[in-house]
Each structure stands twice: as structure tokens, then as C-alpha cells.
Design an enzyme around this catalytic site. Structure first.
Site, PDB file in Angstrom:
ATOM      1  CE  LYS A  38      -3.651  -2.569   2.209  1.00 26.42           C
ATOM      2  NZ  LYS A  38      -4.225  -3.017   0.956  1.00 26.42           N
ATOM      3  N   GLY A  39       1.952   1.225   0.750  1.00 26.11           N
ATOM      4  CA  GLY A  39       2.836   2.399   0.779  1.00 26.11           C
ATOM      5  C   GLY A  39       3.426   2.673  -0.594  1.00 26.11           C
ATOM      6  CG  ASN A 187     -11.657  -0.399   2.625  1.00 26.89           C
ATOM      7  OD1 ASN A 187     -12.006  -0.540   3.807  1.00 26.89           O
ATOM      8  ND2 ASN A 187     -10.947  -1.298   1.995  1.00 26.89           N
ATOM      9  CG  ASP A 250      -6.345  -6.472 -10.645  1.00 25.55           C
ATOM     10  OD1 ASP A 250      -6.843  -6.377  -9.513  1.00 25.55           O
ATOM     11  OD2 ASP A 250      -5.173  -6.847 -10.853  1.00 25.55           O
ATOM     12  CG  ASP A 256      -3.005   1.242  -2.429  1.00 21.32           C
ATOM     13  OD1 ASP A 256      -3.426   1.501  -1.279  1.00 21.32           O
ATOM     14  OD2 ASP A 256      -2.599   0.119  -2.765  1.00 21.32           O
ATOM     15  CB  SER A 297      -3.106  -0.967 -12.636  1.00 19.61           C
ATOM     16  OG  SER A 297      -3.241  -0.728 -11.247  1.00 19.61           O
TER      17      SER A 297
HETATM   18  O1  RIB Z   1      -3.702  -2.181  -1.777  1.00 20.03           O
HETATM   19  C1  RIB Z   1      -3.181  -3.181  -2.599  1.00 20.03           C
HETATM   20  C2  RIB Z   1      -1.922  -3.758  -2.000  1.00 20.03           C
HETATM   21  O2  RIB Z   1      -2.232  -4.416  -0.786  1.00 20.03           O
HETATM   22  C3  RIB Z   1      -1.229  -4.794  -2.823  1.00 20.03           C
HETATM   23  O3  RIB Z   1      -0.327  -4.232  -3.744  1.00 20.03           O
HETATM   24  C4  RIB Z   1      -0.594  -5.707  -1.786  1.00 20.03           C
HETATM   25  O4  RIB Z   1       0.803  -5.701  -1.795  1.00 20.03           O
HETATM   26  C5  RIB Z   1      -1.154  -5.268  -0.453  1.00 20.03           C
HETATM   27  O5  RIB Z   1      -0.274  -4.496   0.267  1.00 20.03           O
END
Ligand code: RIB
Length: 313
Positions: A38-39, A187, A250, A256, A297
Site C-alpha cells: 500500500k505504501g 474503505n 482488477d 491506493d 496499473s
Molecule cells: O492495496 C493493494 C496492496 O495491498 C497490494 O499491492 C498488496 O501488496 C497489499 O499491500
């Protein structure tokens, strides 16, 4: 400058016709690997959506950790290629974080092995924020140790930085966390975990945001997947932003992208209102869901502009 404190994972994505049942083995229709966490995804979103400086300066610094292994080296290179400053990404003697991402239609299920992401120390934060000023932003999620996130938010607040928290994955938070957060972006699941309210309709969304604001945050943006986002500053800005209609390939990394886009446009650039920044973030995220993968993406600013042409303010 935006500092992103968070996880960096090596994502293995499996495309499935449906999710497996208990005890079942399924054959996947496709498989991909790439940069995730996420980071890292949020840092990439900021870098891809930011304006490019002629002198090569970057808009985002990642504070993170990868293992001293081939996956770590590959992820460091990818972050750099996407335009993220990796000065504060450490290579350590643990394995790189790993995520198994199962994708089926509009759903995904993610299991993370944290590895190097758990090795943060307070001195990582001190060193990275040594030259930060009140014009800067700190963005965090919860895939690294909670006490480090709390420490970083307190420190950023003391400096006068803008602070943004994406409380993912869902976790109960100590009360004092909220006082050091300007903008919170959960979320649906995370909203329910933090407030006890399922944000399924307008009144429950308002109630959940009110609860978050009462706890001490200044702004809340609830990301609601196909239902868009609900936003509030408790006074002037309250409302709902519909999702863009797109064909979903997807959804990994969509949240993020929203968070990164918001971190970039709202406090940093200063020319967008909170609502406009959330609108932009929704548009950017709608492009992410139309492609495979996590970081891979995330669209560029030009791609968002091209798609939405006159809609971008
Ligand atoms: O938010 C999606 C992410 O969550 C993925 O890339 C995975 O690595 C998890 O951290």
C-alpha cells in the site's frame, strides 16, 4: 514534498474465474508479478500523477524497507523508474514483503507476508523527516508496525506537516492517533472497524464520518468502490462523489490510487478544494481498475486528463 511511510511488497497476482472453496485447488487463468504494497502503490500514484520538474526533482519520498534479496533489488529499481525518491528506503537482512493477490471479477483477496516491512525503527522516521517542514505532507497506512505510524504522525504534527492516514488493513486504533491526523481515508471495511458503522447508505456514511471527525480528524473521505466516495470536513464540505462507470479488470491498487491522488492534489498543490481533489482521485482510480496489477496499473496525470478531457479542473 510528500513523504510516504509504508509497505513495499512483491505482488504475485493470480487471475481466477472464481475464488477457491475451502480445501479446493484451482487452476489460475493468468499470473503476474510486480511492485505492490500500500505504501509503495500510494507513492507511485503521487509520482505518476505529479508534475515533472525540469531539474529532475521528485515530488515523493518513500520511507520503507525491502530485503537484501533479488525481489528487493527489483522493487527498488521499479520505485525509482516510476519517479519515487528512494533515499529513505533501506535494504535489510530480512525477506522482502510478499503479497498473494487473488483476483476474480470485481473482487480481490490479498494475503501479505510482511517480512522487511516490520523492521522499521523510530530512527528511520527521525532521519527521513529531519529536513521536513510545515509545507510538507506525511502519508501513512497500517502495513508497518502501528507504533511507528503513531510516532511518525506525532512527529509530523509537531513539525506542522499535513498528515494523511489510510487505515489499511483495518485495525482498531488508539484514540490519540486521530488527533494527529488531518485527513483519514478508509474503505468500507475499515470504516466499519473504526466506527462500528457499516457505511451502506447516505445516512450511515454521514454517521460514520461524523464519528471519525468527533475523534479528532479534520477531513474524512470514505472510499466505497463502485459506489464512489463519501466526503466530509464536518462543516462546509459534505457529500457523495459517484464512481466513474468503467469496465473493471482488477481493482487492486484502486484505493491506493485514490489516496495518492488526494495526497498530491489537496494539501500540496493547494489549487484544488477538498471536493475537487476527491473528484480527481476518483477519476484516477477509475483508470487503475481498468488494468491489471497494483503499481503497474496506476495512470499518469496525462492519461487521466486524456480520458476525462474537459472534466479535469
Ligand atoms: O492495496 C493493494 C496492496 O495491498 C497490494 O499491492 C498488496 O501488496 C497489499 O499491500
Amino acid at each position: 514534498m510528500i513523504y510516504v511511510l509504508g509497505s513495499i511488497n512483491y505482488d504475485i497476482s493470480l487471475e481466477l474465474e472464481r475464488m477457491p472453496k475451502k480445501g479446493e485447488t484451482l487452476l489460475a487463468d493468468g499470473c503476474g508479478t510486480g511492485l505492490g504494497g500500500k505504501g509503495a502503490n500510494q507513492a507511485v500514484a503521487i509520482a505518476r500523477l505529479a508534475r515533472k520538474y525540469d531539474d529532475g526533482r521528485r515530488s515523493v519520498k518513500m520511507i520503507g524497507r525491502v530485503g537484501n534479496d533479488a525481489m528487493g533489488a527489483e522493487l527498488m529499481q521499479k520505485l525509482d523508474d516510476y519517479g519515487v525518491d528512494t533515499e529513505f528506503v533501506r535494504k535489510v537482512n530480512r525477506s522482502t514483503g510478499l503479497a498473494m493477490v487473488s483476483v476474480s471479477g470485481k473482487d480481490n483477496r490479498i494475503v501479505v507476508y510482511s517480512g522487511a516491512n516490520l523492521g522499521f525503527t523510530k530512527s528511520d522516521v527521525d532521519e527521513a523527516l529531519e529536513h521536513a517542514t510545515s509545507a510538507d505532507t506525511l502519508l501513512c497506512q497500517l502495513e508497518v508496525p502501528l507504533y511507528i505510524v503513531g510516532y511518525a504522525l506525532r512527529k509530523a504534527r509537531a513539525i506542522g506537516m499535513t498528515t494523511i492516514l489510510n487505515p489499511a488493513p483495518a485495525k482498531e486504533l488508539p484514540d490519540d492517533f486521530y488527533y494527529n491526523v488531518d485527513i483519514i481515508v478508509p474503505n468500507e471495511l475499515e470504516t466499519q472497524e473504526l466506527t462500528g458503522i457499516n457505511p451502506r447508505d447516505e445516512s450511515s456514511q454521514l454517521a460514520a464520518m461524523e464519528k471519525l471527525l468527533e475523534k479528532g480528524v479534520r477531513y474524512a473521505a470514505l472510499t466505497l468502490g463502485a459506489n464512489g466516495a463519501a466526503i466530509s470536513d464536518g462543516e462546509k464540505v459534505t457529500g457523495h462523489i459517484p464512481a466513474r462507470k468503467v469496465s473493471v479488470v482488477d481493482t487492486t491498487g484502486a484505493g491506493d490510487t485514490f489516496v495518492g491522488a488526494l495526497a498530491l492534489t489537496y494539501p500540496h498543490v493547494g489549487m484544488y478544494s477538498f471536493k475537487e481533489a476527491c473528484l480527481f482521485a476518483t477519476k484516477a482510480a477509475s483508470l487503475t481498475v481498468s488494468r491489471h496489477g497494483a503499481a503497474a496499473s496506476i495512470p499518469t496525470f496525462e492519461e487521466v486528463c486524456e480520458l476525462y478531457n474537459n472534466e479535469i479542473k
